[in-house]
Design a protein around this motif. Structure first.
Motif, PDB file in Angstrom:
ATOM      1  N   SER A 139      -0.035  15.201  -8.520  1.00  0.00           N
ATOM      2  CA  SER A 139      -1.178  15.901  -7.935  1.00  0.00           C
ATOM      3  C   SER A 139      -1.477  15.438  -6.511  1.00  0.00           C
ATOM      4  CB  SER A 139      -2.415  15.703  -8.806  1.00  0.00           C
ATOM      5  OG  SER A 139      -2.831  14.342  -8.803  1.00  0.00           O
ATOM      6  N   LEU A 140      -0.879  14.322  -6.095  1.00  0.00           N
ATOM      7  CA  LEU A 140      -1.103  13.782  -4.757  1.00  0.00           C
ATOM      8  C   LEU A 140       0.010  14.245  -3.822  1.00  0.00           C
ATOM      9  CD1 LEU A 140      -2.135  10.122  -5.671  1.00  0.00           C
ATOM     10  CD2 LEU A 140      -3.649  12.020  -5.034  1.00  0.00           C
ATOM     11  N   PRO A 141      -0.267  14.340  -2.520  1.00  0.00           N
ATOM     12  CA  PRO A 141       0.784  14.709  -1.565  1.00  0.00           C
ATOM     13  C   PRO A 141       1.859  13.639  -1.520  1.00  0.00           C
ATOM     14  CG  PRO A 141      -1.194  13.960  -0.417  1.00  0.00           C
ATOM     15  CD  PRO A 141      -1.573  14.094  -1.862  1.00  0.00           C
ATOM     16  N   PRO A 142       3.067  14.007  -1.075  1.00  0.00           N
ATOM     17  CA  PRO A 142       4.163  13.019  -1.023  1.00  0.00           C
ATOM     18  C   PRO A 142       3.766  11.796  -0.205  1.00  0.00           C
ATOM     19  CG  PRO A 142       5.009  15.226  -0.661  1.00  0.00           C
ATOM     20  CD  PRO A 142       3.509  15.336  -0.644  1.00  0.00           C
ATOM     21  N   ARG A 143       4.044  10.631  -0.757  1.00  0.00           N
ATOM     22  CA  ARG A 143       3.663   9.376  -0.118  1.00  0.00           C
ATOM     23  C   ARG A 143       4.848   8.424  -0.094  1.00  0.00           C
ATOM     24  NH1 ARG A 143      -0.176   7.261  -4.167  1.00  0.00           N
ATOM     25  NH2 ARG A 143       1.185   8.533  -5.475  1.00  0.00           N
ATOM     26  N   ILE A 144       4.708   7.431   0.728  1.00  0.00           N
ATOM     27  CA  ILE A 144       5.677   6.341   0.823  1.00  0.00           C
ATOM     28  C   ILE A 144       4.960   5.052   0.450  1.00  0.00           C
ATOM     29  CG2 ILE A 144       7.083   4.992   2.428  1.00  0.00           C
ATOM     30  CD1 ILE A 144       7.443   7.617   4.033  1.00  0.00           C
ATOM     31  N   ALA A 145       5.561   4.241  -0.404  1.00  0.00           N
ATOM     32  CA  ALA A 145       4.988   2.946  -0.765  1.00  0.00           C
ATOM     33  C   ALA A 145       5.640   1.859   0.085  1.00  0.00           C
ATOM     34  CB  ALA A 145       5.199   2.651  -2.247  1.00  0.00           C
ATOM     35  N   TYR A 146       4.859   0.825   0.402  1.00  0.00           N
ATOM     36  CA  TYR A 146       5.412  -0.258   1.217  1.00  0.00           C
ATOM     37  C   TYR A 146       4.927  -1.610   0.711  1.00  0.00           C
ATOM     38  CZ  TYR A 146       0.900  -1.090   3.489  1.00  0.00           C
ATOM     39  OH  TYR A 146      -0.414  -1.408   3.729  1.00  0.00           O
ATOM     40  N   ALA A 147       5.742  -2.615   0.941  1.00  0.00           N
ATOM     41  CA  ALA A 147       5.362  -4.009   0.677  1.00  0.00           C
ATOM     42  C   ALA A 147       5.983  -4.863   1.782  1.00  0.00           C
ATOM     43  CB  ALA A 147       5.861  -4.474  -0.684  1.00  0.00           C
ATOM     44  N   PHE A 197      10.463  12.274   5.330  1.00  0.00           N
ATOM     45  CA  PHE A 197      11.224  12.093   4.092  1.00  0.00           C
ATOM     46  C   PHE A 197      12.679  12.532   4.230  1.00  0.00           C
ATOM     47  CE2 PHE A 197       6.759  12.680   3.064  1.00  0.00           C
ATOM     48  CZ  PHE A 197       6.506  11.574   2.264  1.00  0.00           C
ATOM     49  N   LEU A 198      13.089  12.934   5.450  1.00  0.00           N
ATOM     50  CA  LEU A 198      14.453  13.402   5.638  1.00  0.00           C
ATOM     51  C   LEU A 198      15.403  12.229   5.874  1.00  0.00           C
ATOM     52  CD1 LEU A 198      13.862  16.509   7.941  1.00  0.00           C
ATOM     53  CD2 LEU A 198      14.111  16.428   5.439  1.00  0.00           C
ATOM     54  N   LEU A 199      16.526  12.282   5.180  1.00  0.00           N
ATOM     55  CA  LEU A 199      17.561  11.267   5.313  1.00  0.00           C
ATOM     56  C   LEU A 199      18.909  11.953   5.540  1.00  0.00           C
ATOM     57  CD1 LEU A 199      18.859   8.389   4.953  1.00  0.00           C
ATOM     58  CD2 LEU A 199      18.919   8.882   2.491  1.00  0.00           C
ATOM     59  N   TYR A 200      19.625  11.517   6.577  1.00  0.00           N
ATOM     60  CA  TYR A 200      20.978  11.978   6.845  1.00  0.00           C
ATOM     61  C   TYR A 200      21.908  10.784   6.621  1.00  0.00           C
ATOM     62  CZ  TYR A 200      18.445  15.772   9.132  1.00  0.00           C
ATOM     63  OH  TYR A 200      17.599  16.823   9.389  1.00  0.00           O
ATOM     64  N   TYR A 201      23.006  11.020   5.934  1.00  0.00           N
ATOM     65  CA  TYR A 201      23.881   9.902   5.595  1.00  0.00           C
ATOM     66  C   TYR A 201      25.339  10.349   5.578  1.00  0.00           C
ATOM     67  CZ  TYR A 201      24.065  12.065   0.959  1.00  0.00           C
ATOM     68  OH  TYR A 201      24.260  12.943  -0.070  1.00  0.00           O
ATOM     69  N   GLY A 202      26.243   9.390   5.667  1.00  0.00           N
ATOM     70  CA  GLY A 202      27.667   9.665   5.645  1.00  0.00           C
ATOM     71  C   GLY A 202      28.305   9.456   6.997  1.00  0.00           C
ATOM     72  N   LYS A 203      29.607   9.752   7.078  1.00  0.00           N
ATOM     73  CA  LYS A 203      30.351   9.581   8.315  1.00  0.00           C
ATOM     74  C   LYS A 203      31.314  10.749   8.496  1.00  0.00           C
ATOM     75  CE  LYS A 203      30.310   4.499   8.366  1.00  0.00           C
ATOM     76  NZ  LYS A 203      31.154   3.270   8.391  1.00  0.00           N
ATOM     77  N   ALA A 204      31.690  10.956   9.749  1.00  0.00           N
ATOM     78  CA  ALA A 204      32.677  11.977  10.110  1.00  0.00           C
ATOM     79  C   ALA A 204      32.278  13.324   9.531  1.00  0.00           C
ATOM     80  CB  ALA A 204      34.062  11.544   9.645  1.00  0.00           C
ATOM     81  N   GLU A 205      33.173  13.939   8.761  1.00  0.00           N
ATOM     82  CA  GLU A 205      32.907  15.277   8.244  1.00  0.00           C
ATOM     83  C   GLU A 205      32.108  15.266   6.951  1.00  0.00           C
ATOM     84  OE1 GLU A 205      36.653  17.167   7.876  1.00  0.00           O
ATOM     85  OE2 GLU A 205      37.057  17.218  10.030  1.00  0.00           O
ATOM     86  N   GLN A 206      31.934  14.103   6.358  1.00  0.00           N
ATOM     87  CA  GLN A 206      31.215  14.020   5.091  1.00  0.00           C
ATOM     88  C   GLN A 206      29.790  13.545   5.340  1.00  0.00           C
ATOM     89  OE1 GLN A 206      33.679  11.469   2.680  1.00  0.00           O
ATOM     90  NE2 GLN A 206      35.037  13.132   2.086  1.00  0.00           N
ATOM     91  N   VAL A 207      28.987  14.422   5.877  1.00  0.00           N
ATOM     92  CA  VAL A 207      27.600  14.109   6.195  1.00  0.00           C
ATOM     93  C   VAL A 207      26.689  14.842   5.219  1.00  0.00           C
ATOM     94  CG1 VAL A 207      25.780  14.247   7.927  1.00  0.00           C
ATOM     95  CG2 VAL A 207      28.120  13.711   8.614  1.00  0.00           C
ATOM     96  N   GLY A 208      25.747  14.101   4.642  1.00  0.00           N
ATOM     97  CA  GLY A 208      24.805  14.681   3.709  1.00  0.00           C
ATOM     98  C   GLY A 208      23.396  14.670   4.251  1.00  0.00           C
ATOM     99  N   ARG A 209      22.563  15.502   3.697  1.00  0.00           N
ATOM    100  CA  ARG A 209      21.146  15.578   4.061  1.00  0.00           C
ATOM    101  C   ARG A 209      20.348  15.686   2.774  1.00  0.00           C
ATOM    102  NH1 ARG A 209      17.217  19.379   4.263  1.00  0.00           N
ATOM    103  NH2 ARG A 209      15.662  19.333   5.955  1.00  0.00           N
ATOM    104  N   ILE A 210      19.243  14.938   2.709  1.00  0.00           N
ATOM    105  CA  ILE A 210      18.407  14.975   1.509  1.00  0.00           C
ATOM    106  C   ILE A 210      16.947  14.838   1.907  1.00  0.00           C
ATOM    107  CG2 ILE A 210      18.683  12.478   1.138  1.00  0.00           C
ATOM    108  CD1 ILE A 210      18.530  13.000  -1.872  1.00  0.00           C
ATOM    109  N   ASP A 211      16.095  15.628   1.258  1.00  0.00           N
ATOM    110  CA  ASP A 211      14.650  15.506   1.424  1.00  0.00           C
ATOM    111  C   ASP A 211      14.145  14.598   0.308  1.00  0.00           C
ATOM    112  OD1 ASP A 211      11.928  15.718   1.611  1.00  0.00           O
ATOM    113  OD2 ASP A 211      11.846  17.915   1.511  1.00  0.00           O
ATOM    114  N   GLY A 236       0.824  -1.200   0.000  1.00  0.00           N
ATOM    115  CA  GLY A 236       0.000   0.000   0.000  1.00  0.00           C
ATOM    116  C   GLY A 236       0.855   1.246   0.000  1.00  0.00           C
ATOM    117  N   THR A 237       0.235   2.375   0.301  1.00  0.00           N
ATOM    118  CA  THR A 237       0.954   3.641   0.421  1.00  0.00           C
ATOM    119  C   THR A 237       0.475   4.366   1.665  1.00  0.00           C
ATOM    120  OG1 THR A 237      -0.666   4.931  -0.842  1.00  0.00           O
ATOM    121  CG2 THR A 237       1.109   3.877  -2.099  1.00  0.00           C
ATOM    122  N   LEU A 238       1.273   5.287   2.129  1.00  0.00           N
ATOM    123  CA  LEU A 238       0.850   6.152   3.219  1.00  0.00           C
ATOM    124  C   LEU A 238       1.395   7.553   2.970  1.00  0.00           C
ATOM    125  CD1 LEU A 238       3.392   6.666   5.493  1.00  0.00           C
ATOM    126  CD2 LEU A 238       3.039   4.214   5.688  1.00  0.00           C
TER     127      LEU A 238
END
Length: 356
Positions: A189-197, A36-50, A27-29
Motif C-alpha cells: 500500500s506504500l509507494p516504492p521505497r529503498i531501505a538503508y543501513a 529503481f532502474l538498474l542496467y547490467y552486463g557487458k558488451a552485447e549482453q546488457v540487461g535492464r530491470i526496474d 531507515g527508508t526513503l
C-alpha cells in the motif's frame, strides 16, 4: 582499579553514555521512478530491470549475470559458499540510476545518525558493489576491511524486490540489532521505497538466510572528507520522504555535560590526576612509520567515530588537552594489536582514549 561501589555517580553516567551508543543508523526513503532502474552486463549482453516492479524472470536473469561473491581473508579474496553464498556485480558490470550522493538527502541523514550533534563532519560515499542474494543465500558474521585510513563505515541500500529473510544483523560490544529490509519494504500500500543501513567498519554484521525471493543491495564505502578538502555541497531535493527508524548514538553535548559533572565532583581526583578512556571503536593503523611521516596518532583524531569523537569534543569543551597514545598490546576478537588510548591529566590536562 577502584571497585564499582567507589565510582562517583557522575562517572557512572559518563561511562553509560560512552558505552551505550548505537553504532549504526537506518531507515527508508521514497524514490523517484528513475531511482529503481538498474542496467547490467557487458558488451552485447546488457540487461535492464526496474527494481520497483521486477518480474521473477527478470530477477533470475540478474542473478545469473552475477559472479560468486567473495570475501576478504588476510588481504586475499576467498570463495567459500559455506561462509558466503551470494552473487555480485563489480562496478564495471552495472550502472545504477540511484545516486546516494546527490538528490535524496541520504548523506545528511547518515551523518546526523552516526555523528549526532555535529554538523561539521564532511563525509563522502563511494559505490562499491551490487549484491544479489537469492533463495538460500547468506553471509556469515564478518567485519568490513577499511580501504583507507579515512574510511569509517559502510552504507547498504536494499531495493524493494520481494524477499523473505536476508535480514542484516549487526553486533558490537556485546549488543545486537536487526535490520530486516524484507519486512520494511513489503507493504504494497506504500509507494516504492529503498531501505538503508549505515554502520561503522568495526561492527560485526551478517546477512541471514534468504528464505524466498531475491534481496538486491548496493554497498557503498563511507569516508571522512577533511574540511580543507571538502567538496562544495551539492543541491539536494527535499528529504521529506526520508524516515529514520532507529535511535541515533550519543550527542556530544550529553557527553560534555556528563564530563563537566564529573570534573565538578569534589571527591573525584581532588589533587588532580590522569583520566584514561579506551576508545570504543577500531581504526586502521600503520604497522610502521618513519621519521618525517605524519604522526599516526595525530592524524587519527580526524577519523574518530561515535562516542570516541564525542569524548574528544567534550574534552576540548571542558578546557582539557586530550592526547591519543598507544597504551598496550591486547588481543580482542580475531584481531591483535596496539590499541590507542585517550589520556587527560587534571587540572592541567593531557588526555587519552582507546582505540555486506
Amino acid at each position: 582499579m577502584p571497585s564499582d561501589t567507589t565510582i562517583p555517580d557522575a562517572a557512572r553516567r559518563l561511562r553509560a553514555i560512552l558505552t551505550d551508543n548505537v553504532p549504526y543508523c537506518s531507515g527508508t526513503l521514497v524514490g523517484q521512478p528513475r531511482d529503481f532502474l538498474l542496467y547490467y552486463g557487458k558488451a552485447e549482453q546488457v540487461g535492464r530491470i526496474d527494481l520497483a516492479n521486477p518480474t521473477v524472470d527478470e530477477l533470475d536473469r540478474l542473478a545469473e549475470a552475477c559472479q560468486p561473491a567473495s570475501f576478504g581473508v588476510n588481504q586475499q579474496d576467498v570463495f567459500d559458499e559455506s561462509y558466503r553464498k551470494a552473487g555480485k556485480l563489480d562496478l564495471d558490470s552495472f550502472v545504477l540510476a540511484f545516486n546516494a550522493d546527490t538528490h535524496t538527502g541520504l548523506l545528511d541523514a547518515v551523518r546526523s545518525g552516526l555523528f549526532p550533534g555535529t554538523d561539521d563532519r564532511e563525509i563522502r560515499v563511494e559505490l562499491y558493489k551490487l549484491n544479489v542474494y537469492g533463495e538460500n543465500a547468506f553471509f556469515k558474521s564478518h567485519k568490513d576491511t577499511p580501504r583507507a585510513e579515512n574510511m569509517f563505515g559502510s552504507l547498504v541500500i536494499v531495493f524493494p524486490t520481494p524477499h523473505v529473510g536476508g535480514a542484516l544483523i549487526l553486533r558490537h560490544d556485546g549488543r545486537e540489532w536487526v535490520f530486516d529490509s524484507g519486512k520494511l519494504l513489503s507493504d504494497p500500500s506504500l509507494p516504492p521505497r529503498i531501505a538503508y543501513a549505515a554502520f561503522f567498519s568495526d561492527v560485526d554484521h551478517e546477512v541471514t538466510l534468504v528464505e524466498s525471493g531475491h534481496r538486491v543491495s548496493a554497498t557503498y564505502n563511507l569516508y571522512f572528507c577533511p574540511s580543507e578538502h571538502s567538496p562544495a555541497s551539492a543541491a539536494t531535493d527535499s528529504p521529506t520522504a526520508l524516515r529514520v527508524f532507529h535511535p541515533i548514538g550519543e550527542n556530544p553535548s550529553e557527553v560534555s555535560s556528563a564530563l563537566q559533572e564529573l570534573l565538578a565532583e569534589p571527591t573525584f581526583l581532588p589533587n588532580g590526576g590522569t583520566l584514561g578512556f579506551g576508545l570504543r571503536h577500531l581504526y586502521p593503523f600503520p604497522k610502521t612509520w618513519s621519521h618525517g611521516d605524519v604522526e599516526p596518532l595525530t592524524s587519527l583524531k580526524a577519523w574518530l567515530k561515535g562516542s570516541d569523537s564525542a569524548l574528544l569534543h567534550a574534552c576540548h569543551v571542558q578546557g582539557l588537552h586530550p592526547a591519543l597514545q598507544l597504551l598496550h598490546e591486547e588481543e580482542w576478537g580475531d584481531r591483535r594489536g596496539l590499541r590507542p588510548t585517550l589520556f587527560d591529566q587534571m587540572p592541567v590536562v593531557d588526555s587519552a582514549g582507546d582505540g555486506e
